[in-house]
Design an enzyme around this catalytic site. Structure first.
Site, PDB file in Angstrom:
ATOM      1  N   ASN A  10       5.428  -0.747  -4.622  1.00  0.00           N
ATOM      2  CA  ASN A  10       5.408   0.518  -3.874  1.00  0.00           C
ATOM      3  C   ASN A  10       6.798   0.740  -3.278  1.00  0.00           C
ATOM      4  O   ASN A  10       7.165   0.094  -2.293  1.00  0.00           O
ATOM      5  CB  ASN A  10       4.344   0.424  -2.762  1.00  0.00           C
ATOM      6  CG  ASN A  10       4.355   1.651  -1.859  1.00  0.00           C
ATOM      7  OD1 ASN A  10       4.963   2.677  -2.179  1.00  0.00           O
ATOM      8  ND2 ASN A  10       3.689   1.544  -0.717  1.00  0.00           N
ATOM      9  N   LYS A  12       7.845   3.261  -1.768  1.00  0.00           N
ATOM     10  CA  LYS A  12       7.769   4.148  -0.589  1.00  0.00           C
ATOM     11  C   LYS A  12       8.827   5.265  -0.701  1.00  0.00           C
ATOM     12  O   LYS A  12       9.167   5.658  -1.801  1.00  0.00           O
ATOM     13  CB  LYS A  12       7.933   3.337   0.695  1.00  0.00           C
ATOM     14  CG  LYS A  12       6.999   2.126   0.756  1.00  0.00           C
ATOM     15  CD  LYS A  12       6.884   1.578   2.134  1.00  0.00           C
ATOM     16  CE  LYS A  12       6.105   0.273   2.092  1.00  0.00           C
ATOM     17  NZ  LYS A  12       5.632  -0.150   3.374  1.00  0.00           N
ATOM     18  N   HIS A  96      -3.122   4.540   1.761  1.00  0.00           N
ATOM     19  CA  HIS A  96      -2.131   3.613   2.327  1.00  0.00           C
ATOM     20  C   HIS A  96      -2.121   3.794   3.844  1.00  0.00           C
ATOM     21  O   HIS A  96      -2.253   4.906   4.347  1.00  0.00           O
ATOM     22  CB  HIS A  96      -0.748   3.890   1.731  1.00  0.00           C
ATOM     23  CG  HIS A  96       0.229   2.801   2.042  1.00  0.00           C
ATOM     24  ND1 HIS A  96       0.836   2.691   3.270  1.00  0.00           N
ATOM     25  CD2 HIS A  96       0.672   1.751   1.305  1.00  0.00           C
ATOM     26  CE1 HIS A  96       1.622   1.620   3.269  1.00  0.00           C
ATOM     27  NE2 HIS A  96       1.544   1.034   2.082  1.00  0.00           N
ATOM     28  N   GLU A  98       0.134   3.882   5.937  1.00  0.00           N
ATOM     29  CA  GLU A  98       1.140   4.833   6.453  1.00  0.00           C
ATOM     30  C   GLU A  98       0.621   6.262   6.357  1.00  0.00           C
ATOM     31  O   GLU A  98       0.927   7.101   7.200  1.00  0.00           O
ATOM     32  CB  GLU A  98       2.465   4.647   5.691  1.00  0.00           C
ATOM     33  CG  GLU A  98       3.156   3.351   6.115  1.00  0.00           C
ATOM     34  CD  GLU A  98       4.041   2.699   5.069  1.00  0.00           C
ATOM     35  OE1 GLU A  98       4.401   3.364   4.082  1.00  0.00           O
ATOM     36  OE2 GLU A  98       4.363   1.505   5.236  1.00  0.00           O
ATOM     37  N   GLU A 168      -4.678  -4.480   2.670  1.00  0.00           N
ATOM     38  CA  GLU A 168      -3.367  -4.495   3.314  1.00  0.00           C
ATOM     39  C   GLU A 168      -3.543  -4.505   4.835  1.00  0.00           C
ATOM     40  O   GLU A 168      -3.680  -3.447   5.458  1.00  0.00           O
ATOM     41  CB  GLU A 168      -2.574  -3.246   2.914  1.00  0.00           C
ATOM     42  CG  GLU A 168      -2.279  -3.163   1.437  1.00  0.00           C
ATOM     43  CD  GLU A 168      -0.993  -2.393   1.173  1.00  0.00           C
ATOM     44  OE1 GLU A 168      -0.066  -2.995   0.626  1.00  0.00           O
ATOM     45  OE2 GLU A 168      -0.897  -1.220   1.558  1.00  0.00           O
ATOM     46  N   GLY A 174       5.406  -4.536   6.079  1.00  0.00           N
ATOM     47  CA  GLY A 174       6.792  -4.292   6.477  1.00  0.00           C
ATOM     48  C   GLY A 174       7.219  -5.075   7.713  1.00  0.00           C
ATOM     49  O   GLY A 174       8.262  -4.801   8.301  1.00  0.00           O
ATOM     50  N   SER A 214       3.963  -7.774   3.228  1.00  0.00           N
ATOM     51  CA  SER A 214       5.079  -8.729   3.225  1.00  0.00           C
ATOM     52  C   SER A 214       4.946  -9.798   2.134  1.00  0.00           C
ATOM     53  O   SER A 214       5.310 -10.961   2.341  1.00  0.00           O
ATOM     54  CB  SER A 214       5.245  -9.379   4.606  1.00  0.00           C
ATOM     55  OG  SER A 214       5.550  -8.385   5.567  1.00  0.00           O
ATOM     56  N   GLY A 236       8.583  -3.809   0.344  1.00  0.00           N
ATOM     57  CA  GLY A 236      10.015  -4.138   0.472  1.00  0.00           C
ATOM     58  C   GLY A 236      10.579  -4.942  -0.690  1.00  0.00           C
ATOM     59  O   GLY A 236      11.636  -4.594  -1.239  1.00  0.00           O
TER      60      GLY A 236
HETATM   61  C1  PEP Z   1       3.078  -1.675   1.288  1.00  0.00           C
HETATM   62  O1  PEP Z   1       3.640  -0.784   1.868  1.00  0.00           O
HETATM   63  O2  PEP Z   1       2.144  -1.423   0.526  1.00  0.00           O
HETATM   64  C2  PEP Z   1       3.533  -3.063   1.539  1.00  0.00           C
HETATM   65  C3  PEP Z   1       2.742  -4.030   1.188  1.00  0.00           C
HETATM   66  O3  PEP Z   1       4.763  -3.218   2.124  1.00  0.00           O
HETATM   67  P1  PEP Z   1       5.546  -4.606   2.405  1.00  0.00           P
HETATM   68  O4  PEP Z   1       5.414  -5.465   1.184  1.00  0.00           O
HETATM   69  O5  PEP Z   1       6.964  -4.193   2.662  1.00  0.00           O
HETATM   70  O6  PEP Z   1       4.894  -5.232   3.602  1.00  0.00           O
END
Ligand code: PEP
Length: 251
Positions: A10, A12, A96, A98, A168, A174, A214, A236
């Site tokens: 992803n 983003k 998601h 966000e 998640e 993040g 993460s 990320g």
């Molecule tokens: C995400 O946004 O779906 C995600 C898992 O981000 P990160 O790996 O940066 O925590």
């Protein structure tokens, strides 16, 4: 039948065209396809036509980060799922955290998006998970149940086998703070049992459940070693070709 394993990136709201193409080319040129493994890239909407071209001769799948809950029409600024289909998106992230947090998307709204996507045979990857506060108040399982329930209440049973979930935990996205493999596995087992209860047992046994939060090269192998973790949704670390390829290798 074995469940499909996924490594999904992803991106983003990151990357401009040149860097996005470069990253895609690097991943494409070094990827060694494995049976039963699906690699999916999720660029931001404006990059989709470009990345779709780069992936034309690749096994890597393309996904969108969001869709409208309507097929097309007078919805200024929205992403038409029909257009996503025409641009060869075979997956779409929905729910998601966000989007739930910054755009107030409800469980019911997300279920409508799942419905419109399945009508076009685009696979929804339905993100679910709790905040730190909800975990501390011990209401996280109830929250996850409600997120799953909205999906099975809205969708007809004939499309249930075409869904993918991503657990998640919001406190791990993040933040650099990953759920331990034990913590993630416990919730994945709970999600699978809820799919069995709210959908049916066969669908539960066949549904891939990814972990996101993460995920990185140093923890991917441990997370993926668990029976109920069927892949990773990577934020990320998917912006770096070496890290993303390294995570794919762990699968
Ligand atoms: C995400 O946004 O779906 C995600 C898992 O981000 P990160 O790996 O940066 O925590």
């Amino acid at each position: 039948m074995a469940r499909m394993n996924y490594i999904a990136g992803n991106w983003k709201m990151n990357l401009l065209p040149e860097m996005a193409v470069e990253l895609t080319e690097l991943i494409k040129s070094q990827l060694v396809p494995k049976p039963n493994q699906e690699i999916v890239l999720f660029p931001q909407t404006g990059l989709i036509p470009l990345i779709s071209q780069v992936l034309l001769d690749s096994t890597i799948q393309l996904g969108a980060q969001n869709t409208s809950d309507q097929l097309s029409g007078a919805y200024t600024g929205e992403n038409s799922p029909e257009l996503l289909k025409a641009l060869r998106c075979s997956y779409c992230l929905i729910g998601h955290s966000e989007r739930r947090q910054y755009f107030s998307e409800s469980d019911e709204f997300i279920a409508r998006k799942a419905e419109v996507l399945t009508s076009l045979k685009i696979t929804p990857i339905i993100c679910i998970g709790e905040s730190l506060e909800e975990r501390e108040k011990e209401i996280h399982l109830e929250k996850i149940t409600n997120q799953i329930k909205a999906i099975y209440q809205r969708l007809e049973p004939d499309v249930w086998s075409g869904l993918v979930f991503a657990y998640e935990p919001i406190w791990a996205i993040g933040t650099g703070k990953t759920a331990t493999a034990d913590q993630a596995d416990e919730i994945h087992k709970f999600i699978r049992s809820e799919i069995g209860r709210l959908g049916n047992e066969f669908v539960a046994s066949q549904t891939s459940i990814l972990y996101g939060g993460s995920a990185k090269p140093s923890n991917a192998k441990e997370l993926l070693s668990r029976e109920d973790i069927d892949g990773l949704l990577v934020g990320g670390a998917s912006l770096n070709a070496d890290d993303f390829l390294n995570i794919i290798e762990s699968c």
